[in-house]
Design an enzyme around this catalytic site. Sequence first.
Site, short mmCIF file in Angstrom:
data_model
loop_
_atom_site.label_atom_id
_atom_site.label_comp_id
_atom_site.label_asym_id
_atom_site.label_seq_id
_atom_site.Cartn_x
_atom_site.Cartn_y
_atom_site.Cartn_z
N PHE A 409 0.79 -1.35 0.27
CA PHE A 409 -0.05 0.01 0.02
C PHE A 409 0.80 1.41 -0.21
O PHE A 409 1.87 1.36 0.66
CB PHE A 409 -0.92 0.14 1.23
CG PHE A 409 -2.18 -0.53 1.15
CD1 PHE A 409 -2.98 -0.41 -0.04
CD2 PHE A 409 -2.99 -0.82 2.35
CE1 PHE A 409 -4.32 -1.18 -0.17
CE2 PHE A 409 -4.34 -1.29 2.12
CZ PHE A 409 -4.94 -1.33 0.99
N GLU A 410 0.67 2.23 -0.81
CA GLU A 410 0.96 3.66 -0.71
C GLU A 410 2.35 3.67 -0.71
O GLU A 410 3.25 4.41 -0.31
CB GLU A 410 0.31 4.25 0.70
CG GLU A 410 -0.91 4.45 0.78
CD GLU A 410 -1.53 5.03 1.96
OE1 GLU A 410 -0.44 5.59 2.69
OE2 GLU A 410 -2.61 5.01 2.53
N GLY A 411 2.98 2.75 -1.75
CA GLY A 411 4.27 2.58 -1.83
C GLY A 411 4.99 1.46 -1.43
O GLY A 411 5.06 1.20 -0.16
#
Length: 620
Positions: A409-411
């Site tokens: 998630f998110e990178g």
Amino acid sequence: MSDYATARAVGEQARETEWARPSFGKQLFLGDFRLDLVYPVPAPAEEAAKRGEEFVRAVRRFLDGQVDPAVIERTGRIPDEVVKGLRELGAFGITISQEYGGLGLPYLYYCRALMLIGSYCPALATLLSAHQSIGVPQPLKQFGSEEQKREFLPRCARGEISAFLLTEPDVGSDPARLSTTATRDGDDYVLDGVKLWTTNGVIADLLVVMARTGKRISAFVVEADSPGITVERRNEFMGLRGIENGVTEFSQVRVPAKNLIGREGEGLKIALTTLNTGRLSLPATCAGNAKWAVKIAREWGTARVQWGRRLGEHEAVATKIAFIAATAYALEAVCDLTARMADDQRNDIRIEAALAKLYSTEQSYQALDELVQIRGGRGFETAASLAARGERGVPAEQMLRDSRINRIFEGSSEIMKLLITREAVDAHLSAAGELIDPEAGRQARARALKRAGRFYAKWLPSLVAGTGNLPTAYADFGPLAGHLRFVERTSRKLARSTFYGMSRWQGRLEHKQAFLGRIVDIGAELFAMTAACVKADEDSRDLGRRPQELADTFCQQARQRVDALFGSLWDNTDGEDVRLARYVLDGRYSFLEEGILDPSIEGPWIGTPEGGENVRRKIL
């Protein structure tokens, strides 16, 4: 320009290049341990703290009385009544200011609420964090016009759900490949393209969409019910079965030009800047996961008796329990510190937020994995199955499955390390970037040599000795002072190691991702050690020595990991691994695949759904 150079250029254009405020993380990687930037920890205003505590208590009552996480796991859906209950609590506007109809609470209490929710129902925490951390509220708060804020933020605060749409079937961490387009047509932009993994996208009312405007990427607020938008499917995953994640197609979707966030071409910058604080939601849920693991490990380790002793008293299990407990304390400390720094706004926390996300997601997953191991066969069994045969339905395997996505998630962890590295070596690149750039000309190199000489003549001597060499330093921290001295000494060693790496590989350093990853891992451990010591110092005023005991054990464990990472900086198999991987990709070892059958369903590796009904649904 090569594809790699193009992708790199796009990423550089999106970076924040200025450091207008001090950064604890940046200085840590430069060998300058600025404890004064994080200690004493800034505290929220009394009135805000009171409202925050009341809100967290209200969330606890709501979860306990109206949310059944087992139902969400079994049905794969968050009931509409739960969403409506969250709306009534104001949970969709926790960080939106009161001026725009939100609760206006500090990030500290946003994170504490998510920590509580994440420990009970990770899918519910994902719904709220995707809405507020990367959905419409955060980018509008930072980059939106006053007109946009007044139009959209009250709707978000009331519970109109938002989603963030960047990823595409052929676009993950490389935004240079983005293919969704936004073409100006009079007072509108016309959007065309497909977005993948749109968390909240199935039920969203408002979308933040990244699309290409010419050669650069821009961000738009889009009404989810606009003609031409089709949610083509609701995706299913290994964990987080209740999340409303889909594939969204845009076909000639008209978006008013006034819905452009910021200016054309600022989309990636907006996304990256938003994530500086948006990433704080994951450390919060990870801390909640780890704290829950402590509770289960303690109760099971006490109740289960084997060979005449409590399970938790056997050394093989005791070391796992100690790791879970110490890690949980550190993860809460990291979450607490970064949230307070976000509220205080005196520091630039882009590195700290990224470190918190990277470290928390990795360590919490390991803690949950150890919990499953402690539980044995019961750890592998579902909570529903355990309860059906008369035992306590502990969802250890579900928590492990739910948490696995946090490292993506998110990178992803790998991308986070590259992002942190780029920021951590920014001072070096500013001083000597052209010197190590293989494409730089002779004159550019000559100028860079002068700049580098001035920078390193001043910087390198500062790495020889420091406060960490003084036996009385940080005495105010009592039994934890020695750990802070270790952090100070090690930050200088870390900076020297980075310099040696630059000297050895020069322009090739950016491709030494395993080396740079270890550099970041060391910095993350030092940041976590600092956070744990700072939190223990504060907590010990009310709880006595107990917080110091947890922080001490964590720091001892972290020091062991740091020593191992330093050892592997220069003594490793990276070169051999890269060569072997290339051979694997080229099919040299295809004989290894003999004697198996692949259960995968046939289809292209990267594809896009075609046709199908619109599965979007609106929660009224």
